[in-house]
Write a protein that holds these residues in place. Structure first.
Motif, PDB file in Angstrom:
ATOM      1  N   SER A  70      -8.992  13.088   2.798  1.00  0.00           N
ATOM      2  CA  SER A  70      -8.036  11.989   2.679  1.00  0.00           C
ATOM      3  C   SER A  70      -8.696  10.630   2.879  1.00  0.00           C
ATOM      4  N   ARG A  71      -9.445  10.486   3.963  1.00  0.00           N
ATOM      5  CA  ARG A  71      -9.938   9.167   4.330  1.00  0.00           C
ATOM      6  C   ARG A  71     -11.295   8.813   3.730  1.00  0.00           C
ATOM      7  N   LYS A  72     -12.137   9.803   3.489  1.00  0.00           N
ATOM      8  CA  LYS A  72     -13.468   9.494   2.950  1.00  0.00           C
ATOM      9  C   LYS A  72     -13.499   9.631   1.428  1.00  0.00           C
ATOM     10  N   GLN A  73     -12.796  10.623   0.893  1.00  0.00           N
ATOM     11  CA  GLN A  73     -12.800  10.828  -0.555  1.00  0.00           C
ATOM     12  C   GLN A  73     -11.532  10.279  -1.210  1.00  0.00           C
ATOM     13  N   HIS A  74     -10.626   9.737  -0.390  1.00  0.00           N
ATOM     14  CA  HIS A  74      -9.413   9.060  -0.866  1.00  0.00           C
ATOM     15  C   HIS A  74      -8.564   9.944  -1.782  1.00  0.00           C
ATOM     16  N   ASP A 133       0.864  -1.174   0.000  1.00  0.00           N
ATOM     17  CA  ASP A 133       0.000   0.000   0.000  1.00  0.00           C
ATOM     18  C   ASP A 133       0.905   1.230   0.000  1.00  0.00           C
ATOM     19  N   GLU A 183     -11.216  14.280   6.204  1.00  0.00           N
ATOM     20  CA  GLU A 183     -12.323  13.726   5.413  1.00  0.00           C
ATOM     21  C   GLU A 183     -11.948  13.627   3.929  1.00  0.00           C
ATOM     22  N   ALA A 204       0.319   4.508  -0.063  1.00  0.00           N
ATOM     23  CA  ALA A 204      -0.010   5.611   0.852  1.00  0.00           C
ATOM     24  C   ALA A 204       0.410   5.274   2.283  1.00  0.00           C
ATOM     25  N   GLU A 205       0.127   4.045   2.722  1.00  0.00           N
ATOM     26  CA  GLU A 205       0.518   3.647   4.076  1.00  0.00           C
ATOM     27  C   GLU A 205       2.035   3.613   4.218  1.00  0.00           C
ATOM     28  N   PRO A 216      -5.256  12.088  -2.702  1.00  0.00           N
ATOM     29  CA  PRO A 216      -3.839  12.119  -2.316  1.00  0.00           C
ATOM     30  C   PRO A 216      -3.504  13.438  -1.609  1.00  0.00           C
ATOM     31  N   TYR A 217      -2.471  13.405  -0.781  1.00  0.00           N
ATOM     32  CA  TYR A 217      -2.079  14.586  -0.018  1.00  0.00           C
ATOM     33  C   TYR A 217      -1.785  15.784  -0.919  1.00  0.00           C
TER      34      TYR A 217
END
Length: 193
Positions: A144-148, A45, A142, A47-48, A150-151
């Protein structure tokens, strides 16, 4: 100083301990890609993996005055990133086991709807905690985590640096872990009883 690239790790660590940001930037540039690839191979992954390496370097900067001038700095970095990967994988395994146990009953007498109700209740609590984050931090989290997103895209959208986006995400995760930790523990105890 133009000679940072020609310095060895020990010299750069010593300068970093004296708050030299360029020396730290050289260490970052020297090791980021290799650590990222190492983490990415294990996590699968991107991103992780990137988050873990960023967190490692953030930790190193915060501990710069206590950094040891060891001759095996690269070994230290690889061990540190390996440990972070293993911790993340262990956390995911516990999380997955909890979710599996939440979905299926052990004795077959409890109704699946009871588990679904608890799952929805947990989701509501998590959402409430997200909504209680500071406004900018919540917005970044939100996206980042809900709409995915990128930074980099979040930074462009909100006129923030990529590092600021990372700081907001890291802060949000830290707050959520702190706030939800006890609640999840209590929920698990109630579920198991």
């Amino acid at each position: 100083m133009a000679g940072y690239g020609s310095m060895n790790d020990l010299e750069l660590i010593a300068l970093t301990g004296c708050d030299d940001q360029q020396a730290f930037a050289e260490l970052y540039a020297r090791y980021f890609d290799a650590l990222y690839l190492h983490a990415c191979q294990r996590l699968r992954d991107k991103a992780e993996a990137k988050d873990l390496v960023q967190e490692l370097f953030s930790h190193l900067w915060s501990q710069r005055h206590a950094l040891s001038t060891t001759e095996h700095f690269s070994s230290y970095l690889y061990k540190a990133i390996r440990n972070r990967v293993l911790n993340l994988l262990a956390h995911k395994a516990v999380e997955a086991k909890f979710l599996v146990n939440l979905q299926y009953t052990g004795n077959g007498t409890e109704a699946v709807t009871d588990h679904l109700a608890r799952e929805h209740q947990l989701a509501r609590v998590v959402e409430q905690e997200i909504q209680s984050l500071p406004p900018r931090m919540r917005q970044v989290f939100e996206l980042s985590r809900k709409q995915h997103m990128p930074y980099k895209e979040i930074g462009m959208l909100l006129n923030l640096s990529e590092q600021s986006v990372r700081s907001h995400i890291k802060g949000a995760l830290k707050l959520l872990r702190t706030r939800l930790g006890l609640w999840l523990y209590l929920a698990m105890l109630l579920w198991l009883s």
